[in-house]
Design a protein around this motif. Structure first.
Motif, PDB file in Angstrom:
ATOM      1  N   THR A 213       0.847  -1.197   0.000  1.00  0.00           N
ATOM      2  CA  THR A 213       0.000   0.000   0.000  1.00  0.00           C
ATOM      3  C   THR A 213       0.882   1.246   0.000  1.00  0.00           C
ATOM      4  O   THR A 213       2.119   1.163  -0.001  1.00  0.00           O
ATOM      5  N   ASP A 214       0.230   2.411   0.056  1.00  0.00           N
ATOM      6  CA  ASP A 214       0.983   3.661   0.165  1.00  0.00           C
ATOM      7  C   ASP A 214       1.247   4.044   1.620  1.00  0.00           C
ATOM      8  O   ASP A 214       1.838   5.093   1.895  1.00  0.00           O
ATOM      9  N   GLN A 215       0.832   3.193   2.548  1.00  0.00           N
ATOM     10  CA  GLN A 215       1.021   3.478   3.972  1.00  0.00           C
ATOM     11  C   GLN A 215       2.422   3.082   4.430  1.00  0.00           C
ATOM     12  O   GLN A 215       2.960   2.058   4.012  1.00  0.00           O
ATOM     13  N   ARG A 216       2.994   3.916   5.285  1.00  0.00           N
ATOM     14  CA  ARG A 216       4.313   3.675   5.835  1.00  0.00           C
ATOM     15  C   ARG A 216       4.212   3.419   7.343  1.00  0.00           C
ATOM     16  O   ARG A 216       3.196   3.693   7.962  1.00  0.00           O
ATOM     17  N   ILE A 217       5.278   2.889   7.932  1.00  0.00           N
ATOM     18  CA  ILE A 217       5.304   2.625   9.374  1.00  0.00           C
ATOM     19  C   ILE A 217       5.299   3.960  10.108  1.00  0.00           C
ATOM     20  O   ILE A 217       6.192   4.782   9.928  1.00  0.00           O
ATOM     21  N   PRO A 218       4.289   4.200  10.951  1.00  0.00           N
ATOM     22  CA  PRO A 218       4.197   5.515  11.601  1.00  0.00           C
ATOM     23  C   PRO A 218       4.986   5.588  12.899  1.00  0.00           C
ATOM     24  O   PRO A 218       5.224   4.582  13.578  1.00  0.00           O
ATOM     25  N   THR A 219       5.373   6.795  13.238  1.00  0.00           N
ATOM     26  CA  THR A 219       5.916   7.044  14.568  1.00  0.00           C
ATOM     27  C   THR A 219       4.763   7.116  15.558  1.00  0.00           C
ATOM     28  O   THR A 219       3.608   7.376  15.187  1.00  0.00           O
ATOM     29  N   LEU A 220       5.077   6.910  16.824  1.00  0.00           N
ATOM     30  CA  LEU A 220       4.058   7.079  17.857  1.00  0.00           C
ATOM     31  C   LEU A 220       3.559   8.521  17.871  1.00  0.00           C
ATOM     32  O   LEU A 220       2.357   8.766  18.040  1.00  0.00           O
ATOM     33  N   LYS A 221       4.448   9.468  17.654  1.00  0.00           N
ATOM     34  CA  LYS A 221       4.040  10.876  17.643  1.00  0.00           C
ATOM     35  C   LYS A 221       3.014  11.146  16.547  1.00  0.00           C
ATOM     36  O   LYS A 221       2.034  11.872  16.761  1.00  0.00           O
ATOM     37  N   GLN A 222       3.213  10.570  15.377  1.00  0.00           N
ATOM     38  CA  GLN A 222       2.249  10.751  14.291  1.00  0.00           C
ATOM     39  C   GLN A 222       0.887  10.183  14.675  1.00  0.00           C
ATOM     40  O   GLN A 222      -0.151  10.785  14.397  1.00  0.00           O
ATOM     41  N   ALA A 223       0.892   9.027  15.324  1.00  0.00           N
ATOM     42  CA  ALA A 223      -0.362   8.417  15.749  1.00  0.00           C
ATOM     43  C   ALA A 223      -1.047   9.259  16.817  1.00  0.00           C
ATOM     44  O   ALA A 223      -2.275   9.458  16.778  1.00  0.00           O
ATOM     45  N   LEU A 224      -0.281   9.784  17.753  1.00  0.00           N
ATOM     46  CA  LEU A 224      -0.869  10.588  18.828  1.00  0.00           C
ATOM     47  C   LEU A 224      -1.477  11.883  18.296  1.00  0.00           C
ATOM     48  O   LEU A 224      -2.472  12.377  18.848  1.00  0.00           O
ATOM     49  N   GLU A 225      -0.921  12.424  17.236  1.00  0.00           N
ATOM     50  CA  GLU A 225      -1.492  13.617  16.612  1.00  0.00           C
ATOM     51  C   GLU A 225      -2.913  13.341  16.127  1.00  0.00           C
ATOM     52  O   GLU A 225      -3.797  14.199  16.220  1.00  0.00           O
ATOM     53  N   ILE A 226      -3.137  12.141  15.607  1.00  0.00           N
ATOM     54  CA  ILE A 226      -4.459  11.753  15.110  1.00  0.00           C
ATOM     55  C   ILE A 226      -5.396  11.407  16.264  1.00  0.00           C
ATOM     56  O   ILE A 226      -6.573  11.783  16.271  1.00  0.00           O
ATOM     57  N   ILE A 227      -4.875  10.703  17.241  1.00  0.00           N
ATOM     58  CA  ILE A 227      -5.682  10.193  18.345  1.00  0.00           C
ATOM     59  C   ILE A 227      -6.199  11.318  19.240  1.00  0.00           C
ATOM     60  O   ILE A 227      -7.371  11.300  19.658  1.00  0.00           O
ATOM     61  N   ARG A 228      -5.361  12.270  19.542  1.00  0.00           N
ATOM     62  CA  ARG A 228      -5.651  13.291  20.556  1.00  0.00           C
ATOM     63  C   ARG A 228      -6.990  13.987  20.310  1.00  0.00           C
ATOM     64  O   ARG A 228      -7.192  14.630  19.292  1.00  0.00           O
ATOM     65  N   GLY A 229      -7.914  13.814  21.252  1.00  0.00           N
ATOM     66  CA  GLY A 229      -9.206  14.467  21.168  1.00  0.00           C
ATOM     67  C   GLY A 229     -10.209  13.811  20.239  1.00  0.00           C
ATOM     68  O   GLY A 229     -11.341  14.289  20.130  1.00  0.00           O
TER      69      GLY A 229
END
Length: 274
Positions: A100-116
């Motif tokens: 796919t076009d998806q890459r292995i994310p950093t935890l910081k990238q995931a937290l940006e999406i998750i927050r709130g």
């Protein structure tokens, strides 16, 4: 609303937990899988955290990249830049899955999406990262939206958790409950007062019979129905055939968070029950 407030809400329905994100249509543990979970209306995503060769926290379940990228090498031997150059296979990976076009994310990238937007259960593949992951969550203003967990069954386990710097991050215990050992386990857990416990049990009646004790402890109960040996009879495959027998019985016994690889089906079932 914070994670702890959500879990403590007596009026809420059973929470749906998407295992490694909602990965049907997106690679597991990818940013797209998190976005899918949010789009479905899932309450919690479970994500696996590792540390790269150059010290960056990233998401990946397996030790190697073989299943999710076709590369038979330990994931933690790559730098983060190298990891983010690697394309992930679709869904839960394997030889038959396309890249796919998806890459292995950093935890910081995931937290940006998750927050709130959604809550996250952070499953650390090395629990020695507890304090570091907690610091990352605090730095990203995401501490109120995630949990950290580890097994708590003995005083030694309690002492280990107390030695970690996880201030501000909700703690979830992993524990087993049996007919004759539930009181003892609850006594050990009382030293930490976890807001929730990911549980195993000898029989569903053990959980139902002690529902009042769990409520008195202020501890919600989380059960996995993943198609794994550790789930016993309580699997997603069985639930898709007879949801009342699996998901329904768990909810009736007092389980109020269920982790599944079928989050859309579980959410639809919970809504039908309501």
């Amino acid at each position: 609303m914070t994670y702890k407030d959500f879990i403590a809400d007596p009026a809420r329905r059973c929470a749906v937990v998407a295992h490694r994100g909602a990965w049907h249509g997106a690679p597991e543990n990818s940013l797209s899988a998190v976005e899918n979970a949010i789009a479905i209306g899932v309450d919690i995503v479970e994500l696996d955290v590792r540390k790269s060769a150059d010290g960056e926290l990233f998401l990946m379940h397996d030790d190697t990249l073989l299943r999710m990228a076709g590369i038979d090498r330990d994931a933690e031997t790559f730098t983060m830049a190298e990891l983010q150059a690697i394309a992930l296979r679709a869904d839960d990976g394997g030889e038959g899955r396309a890249l796919t076009d998806q890459r292995i994310p950093t935890l910081k990238q995931a937290l940006e999406i998750i927050r709130g937007r959604i809550f996250a259960d952070l499953d650390l593949k090395d629990r020695g990262l507890f304090s570091e992951v907690a610091a990352c969550a605090r730095d990203m203003d995401a501490a109120e939206y995630v949990d950290l967990k580890t097994t708590v069954m003995t005083p030694e386990h309690v002492a280990w958790v107390k030695a970690q710097d996880i201030a501000g991050v909700p703690f979830m215990a992993m524990a087993s409950f049996t007919e004759n050992g539930t009181g003892e386990t609850l006594a050990v857990l009382s030293e930490l007062k976890p807001f929730m416990s990911e549980i195993r049990f000898d029989h569903i009646d053990t959980i139902a019979a002690n529902r009042g004790a769990f409520e008195a402890a202020g501890m919600a109960l989380w059960k996995n129905t993943l198609d794994m040996v550790s789930s016993g009879e309580w699997t997603d495959t069985a639930a898709l055939t007879d949801p009342d027998k699996i998901w329904g019985r768990l909810i009736e016994a007092g389980i109020s968070a269920i982790q599944t690889d079928q989050p859309a089906a579980l959410k639809a079932y919970i809504e039908r029950r309501a």
